[in-house]
Design a protein around this motif. Structure first.
Motif, mmCIF file in Angstrom:
data_model
loop_
_atom_site.group_PDB
_atom_site.id
_atom_site.type_symbol
_atom_site.label_atom_id
_atom_site.label_comp_id
_atom_site.label_asym_id
_atom_site.label_seq_id
_atom_site.Cartn_x
_atom_site.Cartn_y
_atom_site.Cartn_z
ATOM 1 N N ASN A 7 0.814 -1.223 0.000
ATOM 2 C CA ASN A 7 0.000 0.000 0.000
ATOM 3 C C ASN A 7 0.847 1.272 0.000
ATOM 4 O O ASN A 7 0.656 2.167 0.837
ATOM 5 N N PRO A 8 1.793 1.403 -0.934
ATOM 6 C CA PRO A 8 2.632 2.611 -0.943
ATOM 7 C C PRO A 8 1.785 3.855 -1.176
ATOM 8 O O PRO A 8 0.980 3.924 -2.117
ATOM 9 N N ALA A 9 1.969 4.851 -0.319
ATOM 10 C CA ALA A 9 1.097 6.023 -0.329
ATOM 11 C C ALA A 9 1.156 6.781 -1.648
ATOM 12 O O ALA A 9 0.132 7.281 -2.138
ATOM 13 N N ASP A 10 2.344 6.871 -2.243
ATOM 14 C CA ASP A 10 2.494 7.664 -3.462
ATOM 15 C C ASP A 10 1.753 7.047 -4.641
ATOM 16 O O ASP A 10 1.389 7.747 -5.587
ATOM 17 N N LEU A 11 1.545 5.745 -4.596
ATOM 18 C CA LEU A 11 0.765 5.078 -5.635
ATOM 19 C C LEU A 11 -0.707 5.007 -5.264
ATOM 20 O O LEU A 11 -1.584 5.213 -6.114
ATOM 21 N N LEU A 12 -0.983 4.735 -3.999
ATOM 22 C CA LEU A 12 -2.360 4.485 -3.593
ATOM 23 C C LEU A 12 -3.248 5.697 -3.824
ATOM 24 O O LEU A 12 -4.388 5.567 -4.299
ATOM 25 N N TRP A 13 -2.752 6.898 -3.522
ATOM 26 C CA TRP A 13 -3.615 8.062 -3.735
ATOM 27 C C TRP A 13 -3.896 8.284 -5.220
ATOM 28 O O TRP A 13 -4.982 8.760 -5.599
ATOM 29 N N ARG A 14 -2.931 7.911 -6.070
ATOM 30 C CA ARG A 14 -3.160 8.035 -7.518
ATOM 31 C C ARG A 14 -4.243 7.057 -7.981
ATOM 32 O O ARG A 14 -5.102 7.395 -8.805
ATOM 33 N N LEU A 15 -4.189 5.832 -7.473
ATOM 34 C CA LEU A 15 -5.207 4.850 -7.829
ATOM 35 C C LEU A 15 -6.569 5.248 -7.263
ATOM 36 O O LEU A 15 -7.606 5.065 -7.916
ATOM 37 N N ASP A 16 -6.569 5.785 -6.039
ATOM 38 C CA ASP A 16 -7.816 6.293 -5.468
ATOM 39 C C ASP A 16 -8.400 7.405 -6.339
ATOM 40 O O ASP A 16 -9.614 7.461 -6.570
ATOM 41 N N GLU A 17 -7.535 8.283 -6.809
ATOM 42 C CA GLU A 17 -7.988 9.405 -7.630
ATOM 43 C C GLU A 17 -8.673 8.908 -8.903
ATOM 44 O O GLU A 17 -9.698 9.452 -9.324
ATOM 45 N N ASP A 18 -8.120 7.853 -9.522
ATOM 46 C CA ASP A 18 -8.738 7.309 -10.725
ATOM 47 C C ASP A 18 -10.135 6.774 -10.449
ATOM 48 O O ASP A 18 -10.987 6.750 -11.348
ATOM 49 N N ARG A 19 -10.376 6.341 -9.225
ATOM 50 C CA ARG A 19 -11.689 5.799 -8.887
ATOM 51 C C ARG A 19 -12.751 6.881 -8.703
ATOM 52 O O ARG A 19 -13.942 6.564 -8.633
ATOM 53 N N THR A 20 -12.359 8.138 -8.628
ATOM 54 C CA THR A 20 -13.344 9.195 -8.386
ATOM 55 C C THR A 20 -14.155 9.541 -9.633
ATOM 56 O O THR A 20 -15.198 10.185 -9.524
ATOM 57 N N VAL A 21 -13.697 9.126 -10.803
ATOM 58 C CA VAL A 21 -14.443 9.333 -12.050
ATOM 59 C C VAL A 21 -14.826 7.969 -12.591
ATOM 60 O O VAL A 21 -13.978 7.102 -12.778
ATOM 61 N N LYS A 22 -16.106 7.767 -12.824
ATOM 62 C CA LYS A 22 -16.628 6.455 -13.186
ATOM 63 C C LYS A 22 -16.632 6.250 -14.697
ATOM 64 O O LYS A 22 -16.898 7.171 -15.477
ATOM 65 N N SER A 23 -16.357 5.017 -15.098
ATOM 66 C CA SER A 23 -16.387 4.635 -16.510
ATOM 67 C C SER A 23 -17.834 4.354 -16.941
ATOM 68 O O SER A 23 -18.746 4.241 -16.120
ATOM 69 N N ASP A 24 -18.019 4.204 -18.253
ATOM 70 C CA ASP A 24 -19.352 3.878 -18.762
ATOM 71 C C ASP A 24 -19.838 2.548 -18.195
ATOM 72 O O ASP A 24 -21.036 2.385 -17.914
ATOM 73 N N TRP A 25 -18.935 1.588 -18.074
ATOM 74 C CA TRP A 25 -19.302 0.292 -17.493
ATOM 75 C C TRP A 25 -19.800 0.473 -16.057
ATOM 76 O O TRP A 25 -20.844 -0.065 -15.675
ATOM 77 N N GLN A 26 -19.085 1.233 -15.266
ATOM 78 C CA GLN A 26 -19.482 1.435 -13.883
ATOM 79 C C GLN A 26 -20.799 2.192 -13.778
ATOM 80 O O GLN A 26 -21.625 1.894 -12.912
ATOM 81 N N LEU A 27 -21.017 3.156 -14.663
ATOM 82 C CA LEU A 27 -22.287 3.885 -14.650
ATOM 83 C C LEU A 27 -23.445 2.943 -14.978
ATOM 84 O O LEU A 27 -24.528 3.043 -14.383
ATOM 85 N N ASP A 28 -23.232 2.021 -15.916
ATOM 86 C CA ASP A 28 -24.263 1.022 -16.202
ATOM 87 C C ASP A 28 -24.567 0.203 -14.948
ATOM 88 O O ASP A 28 -25.734 -0.093 -14.642
ATOM 89 N N CYS A 29 -23.517 -0.186 -14.233
ATOM 90 C CA CYS A 29 -23.712 -0.965 -13.014
ATOM 91 C C CYS A 29 -24.439 -0.160 -11.947
ATOM 92 O O CYS A 29 -25.320 -0.681 -11.244
ATOM 93 N N LEU A 30 -24.090 1.103 -11.808
ATOM 94 C CA LEU A 30 -24.760 1.950 -10.825
ATOM 95 C C LEU A 30 -26.235 2.137 -11.165
ATOM 96 O O LEU A 30 -27.093 2.189 -10.272
ATOM 97 N N ARG A 31 -26.549 2.223 -12.447
ATOM 98 C CA ARG A 31 -27.959 2.304 -12.847
ATOM 99 C C ARG A 31 -28.672 1.002 -12.484
ATOM 100 O O ARG A 31 -29.819 1.017 -12.009
ATOM 101 N N GLY A 32 -28.003 -0.136 -12.715
ATOM 102 C CA GLY A 32 -28.602 -1.418 -12.347
ATOM 103 C C GLY A 32 -28.820 -1.527 -10.852
ATOM 104 O O GLY A 32 -29.865 -2.017 -10.388
#
Length: 447
Positions: free
Chosen positions: A150-175
């Motif tokens: 869980n290196p901090a310098d990488l983990l926050w970058r990966l967390d940041e990518d999760r803040t914007v959802k992909s089309d696939w994830q939006l489909d799942c959230l609608r479901g």
């Protein structure tokens, strides 16, 4: 009767989801100085002095890639120039049912190695590559120099990518929203029929086609004064003599992504509480419409407090100007929680109190429970959930303090048996138009 398959989304966007994740992750690895990333799904642990295991749910970063929220002790490897590799753990276990076999729509995106235990993939940790491992430290106490955990310098970058959802994830959230709304409608009918909290909860589960172990969070099913307990966790099996109000905060999941929806109902549409519910409904809808890219969510939370102050003032419950109520933190006694949070593979998803550059964004001192302090971006999925409650313990010092004569205590005491109000929608932040309200859209489609 609904089945789980009724709420599943189309799978057309999944391959693009993995392609984007792979490309972004390779870039994040290079920025943080790593050659590869390993993500562990998590491990089931027995309770203290017991051989019973609590229901398992895979770690968020694993579910961010794979629609396998119930698969323990799997390992995902991401390396530049290679297809992501999944070590899929399928134990030879006569105590439990076998896992669902891989389906082509998601399995084709990975090189899959089926294993019988974590020991079969333990060798993956060895090697001379600079390796980052995302996992629970409890599961890797002796990692040593084999990988950085869980290196901090990488983990926050990966967390940041999760803040914007992909089309696939939006489909799942609608479901997930459709699934949760089916449950909410059934729960409302059970309340109208005089059901107990337990009976209402069971109606919700049946309509949403959900096992309670698979819910994204423990449902709040609160009648009358129980609605003033923000995370009310009990479910009375006996119905109260009088049904005054009903607050339900209940979600659902679709391929590991969560819906988080709250509704409040009142038995009689006559009276002050019903008027307050209508006013809170209007405030909530106004706040939803303001959720645009570039909007400061802390400012939106403060706007919610001003809205609650106006409602209290207009109802005659607090005889103070709105500005004075805000300055003296009066509204925090009636609305003690935050306006909302990020939503995704975790109900309170990551990155809510961190800026895009990784620097911390703590909540204001006056609002310590606010979980989202960022400026909104296109593609964020957030909840919007203002509340108004009558909580005796929070009101006690107001009764005894210097402002006591500025409250209509007779009216407030009459409202305490009603508990409180919370209305919560799941919202996609959009550029150049109104936000997408996943919750309201699902209700509209179901009615």
């Amino acid at each position: 009767m609904s089945s789980r398959s009724d709420f599943l989304p189309p799978v057309r966007h999944y391959a693009a989801h993995v392609e984007t994740l792979t490309r972004n992750t390779v870039e994040r690895l290079a920025q943080a100085g790593y050659d590869r990333l390993l993500i562990h799904s998590g491990r089931s642990h027995a309770r203290f002095q017991d051989d019973y295991h609590a229901p398992f749910r895979a770690h968020g970063h694993f579910v961010h890639w794979l629609p396998l929220p119930s698969h323990a002790d799997c390992l995902l490897e991401v390396r530049p120039g290679r297809k992501p590799t999944l070590w899929l753990n399928e134990p030879d276990d006569f105590w439990h049912a076998a896992a669902t076999p891989p389906e082509d729509w998601w399995a084709d995106a990975y090189a899959i190695e089926t294993v019988r235990s974590a020991d079969d993939w333990a060798h993956v940790l060895d090697g001379d590559r600079a390796t980052a491992l995302i996992a629970d430290p409890v599961d890797f106490p002796d990692l040593g120099a084999r990988a950085d955990l869980n290196p901090a310098d990488l983990l926050w970058r990966l967390d940041e990518d999760r803040t914007v959802k992909s089309d696939w994830q939006l489909d799942c959230l609608r479901g997930a929203s459709r699934r949760a709304v089916a449950g909410h409608l059934a729960a409302g009918e059970a309340f109208d029929g005089g059901g107990s909290e337990l009976e209402i909860h069971l109606a919700y589960l049946q309509a949403a086609a959900h096992d309670p172990n698979d819910l994204p969070y423990n449902s709040i099913v609160a009648l009358n004064e129980h609605a003033a307990v923000l995370h009310y966790q009990l479910r009375d099996a006996v119905a109260p003599e009088t049904h005054r109000t009903f607050l339900i905060d209940a979600g659902a999941e679709c391929h590991g992504l969560a819906a988080d929806i709250t509704r409040t109902r009142v038995r009689s549409r006559e009276g002050l509480f019903a008027d307050l519910l209508d006013a809170m409904e209007s405030l909530q809808l106004q706040l939803v419409e303001r959720m645009q890219p570039g909007m400061d969510y802390v400012a939106m939370h403060q706007e919610a407090h001003r809205g609650v102050a106006r409602i209290l003032h207009d109802a005659g419950l607090v005889k103070m100007p709105v500005d004075a109520m805000i300055e003296d933190r009066i509204t925090s006694r009636f609305y003690p929680h935050g306006l909302g949070h990020h939503l995704g593979v975790q109900v309170h998803d990551v990155g809510g109190r961190v800026a895009p550059d990784g620097s911390p964004l703590p909540p204001p001192d006056a609002h310590p429970f606010l979980r989202l302090t960022r400026t909104l971006e296109e593609g964020n999925v957030i909840t919007v959930e203002p509340g108004l409650y009558f909580i005796p313990s929070l009101l006690q010092d107001l009764r005894e303090g210097g402002f006591a004569d500025r409250f209509d205590w007779k009216a407030i005491d009459a409202l305490i048996p009603f508990g409180g109000i919370r209305i919560e929608d799941d919202v996609v932040v959009r550029r150049g138009g109104a936000p997408e309200n996943l919750t309201r859209d699902a209700f509209a489609a179901a009615e």
